[in-house]
Motif scaffolding. Structure first.
Motif, mmCIF file in Angstrom:
data_model
loop_
_atom_site.group_PDB
_atom_site.id
_atom_site.type_symbol
_atom_site.label_atom_id
_atom_site.label_comp_id
_atom_site.label_asym_id
_atom_site.label_seq_id
_atom_site.Cartn_x
_atom_site.Cartn_y
_atom_site.Cartn_z
ATOM 1 N N ALA A 1 0.833 -1.200 0.000
ATOM 2 C CA ALA A 1 0.000 0.000 0.000
ATOM 3 C C ALA A 1 0.869 1.253 0.000
ATOM 4 N N HIS B 1 -7.821 -0.368 0.522
ATOM 5 C CA HIS B 1 -7.636 -1.789 0.786
ATOM 6 C C HIS B 1 -8.252 -2.641 -0.311
ATOM 7 N N VAL C 1 -0.285 -2.899 5.429
ATOM 8 C CA VAL C 1 -1.622 -2.870 6.027
ATOM 9 C C VAL C 1 -1.764 -4.070 6.959
ATOM 10 N N HIS D 1 1.468 -4.865 10.093
ATOM 11 C CA HIS D 1 1.545 -4.105 8.851
ATOM 12 C C HIS D 1 2.574 -4.696 7.889
#
Length: 343
Positions: A253, A268, A291, A314
């Protein structure tokens, strides 16, 4: 401190050609390469950042990201200033672009190859990663360190944009165990306009390093409106699946940074869409990153579909590994591709 950048050769017109990366800079006396840290002095190419680490940390290997490489182990990570790319979304721009924006000044803590290997062993690391900036630009520093690390029983990892020449890969291959190579997009215009580079050399390096037997995982940072179309993602996935369907693809991301503060973070839904595209293309291992999404950062056996490595966080850094010591699925015995043992 400077050192002879021996991955180079002299030209008949008096210039010196750098052979470390695909820019192939041809430099007159006193000139710097695109990277800002390789310079011709007294007729020879010098590496101005030899033994000068701008960043050094102990990380989980999953942070690189390397998910099929000694899971749940620690890696000694370091890098210097300078880079041969000029990515407008660089998350380490403060060191990578430093020489280009500070009139060729450099900085770094003195860390010789011997010191790095000793520190890695002392801290219980199983590998060394050449990261934070592009390892090709400080190639000779990486080479000397990797050779010593290999002799000490440590493994070596390049975290790279994939611009190494064949000469560089040939030289480092005996000591290099793994690479994470960025496939930033499947577009020449993206590479030229956003990164100051070209796509074809990256695909060539990726293919060549794979042929040399180096374990490779790839990463694509998905940037909204720039490289997030289905067609773009499908091209990346199909290229990789045709090369090796067992090569892990990390989909990361984007978070606004550097010269791209005007773009939004990656939704997402875009990551899960890319995950599905990778699977549809035939890739065995696709992962999301940057994420919290344990379902899409864990490893599943391609044969029986059992979750064999659970990851959380993450960066997938919280690991529960059920594979056997040699990387086999405990349920069906399928050999999960990767580097699972220290030796």
């Amino acid at each position: 401190m400077s050192s002879h950048a021996w991955l180079s050769h002299s030209l008949n017109d008096g210039r010196v050609a750098c052979d470390a990366c695909h820019h192939h800079c041809k430099l007159h006396e006193g000139e710097y390469g695109i990277c800002g840290v390789r310079k011709v002095e007294e007729g020879k190419l010098r590496l101005l950042v030899y033994a000068k680490a701008a960043a050094a940390h102990i990380d989980p290997v999953e942070k690189k990201p390397m998910f099929h490489f000694l899971p749940n182990s620690h890696v000694f990570s370091f890098g210097t200033v300078g880079c041969n790319f000029s990515c407008q979304f660089c998350q380490n721009y403060d060191i990578s672009q430093y020489p280009k924006t500070k009139e060729h000044r450099i900085f770094g803590e003195t860390l010789t190859p011997e010191m790095i290997v000793a520190l890695a062993l002392k801290q219980g690391c199983q590998s060394i990663a050449y990261t934070y900036n592009e390892p090709a630009v400080f190639f000779e520093y990486t080479y000397d360190t990797a050779k010593l690390a290999h002799e000490a029983g440590l493994k070596n990892i390049y975290v790279t944009s994939g611009y190494e020449t064949h000469e560089a890969i040939d030289a480092i291959a005996p000591f290099l165990d793994g690479m994470n190579i960025d496939i930033k997009a499947f577009s020449q215009s993206f590479y030229k306009e956003v990164c100051g580079a070209s796509l074809k050399p990256v695909l060539d390096t990726l293919t060549y390093a794979h042929q040399k037997g180096i374990w490779i995982e790839t990463t694509t940072l998905i940037i909204p409106t720039l490289n997030d179309s289905d067609d773009m993602l499908r091209e990346i996935a199909h290229f990789q699946a045709n090369l090796d369907p067992a090569m892990p693809w990390h989909i990361s991301a984007f978070h606004p940074t550097y010269k791209m503060l005007h773009l939004p973070p990656t939704p997402h839904a875009t990551l899960t869409r890319a995950y599905a595209i990778g699977k549809e293309a035939g890739l065995k291992y696709v992962y999301v990153g940057n994420v919290e999404d344990s379902a899409h950062e864990s490893t599943y056996c391609p044969h029986c579909h059992t979750k064999v490595i659970q990851r959380k966080g993450h960066l997938g850094e919280k690991v529960s590994n059920t594979l056997t010591q040699n990387g086999a699925c405990p349920h069906c015995g399928y050999s999960i591709e990767g580097i699972w043992e220290k030796r």
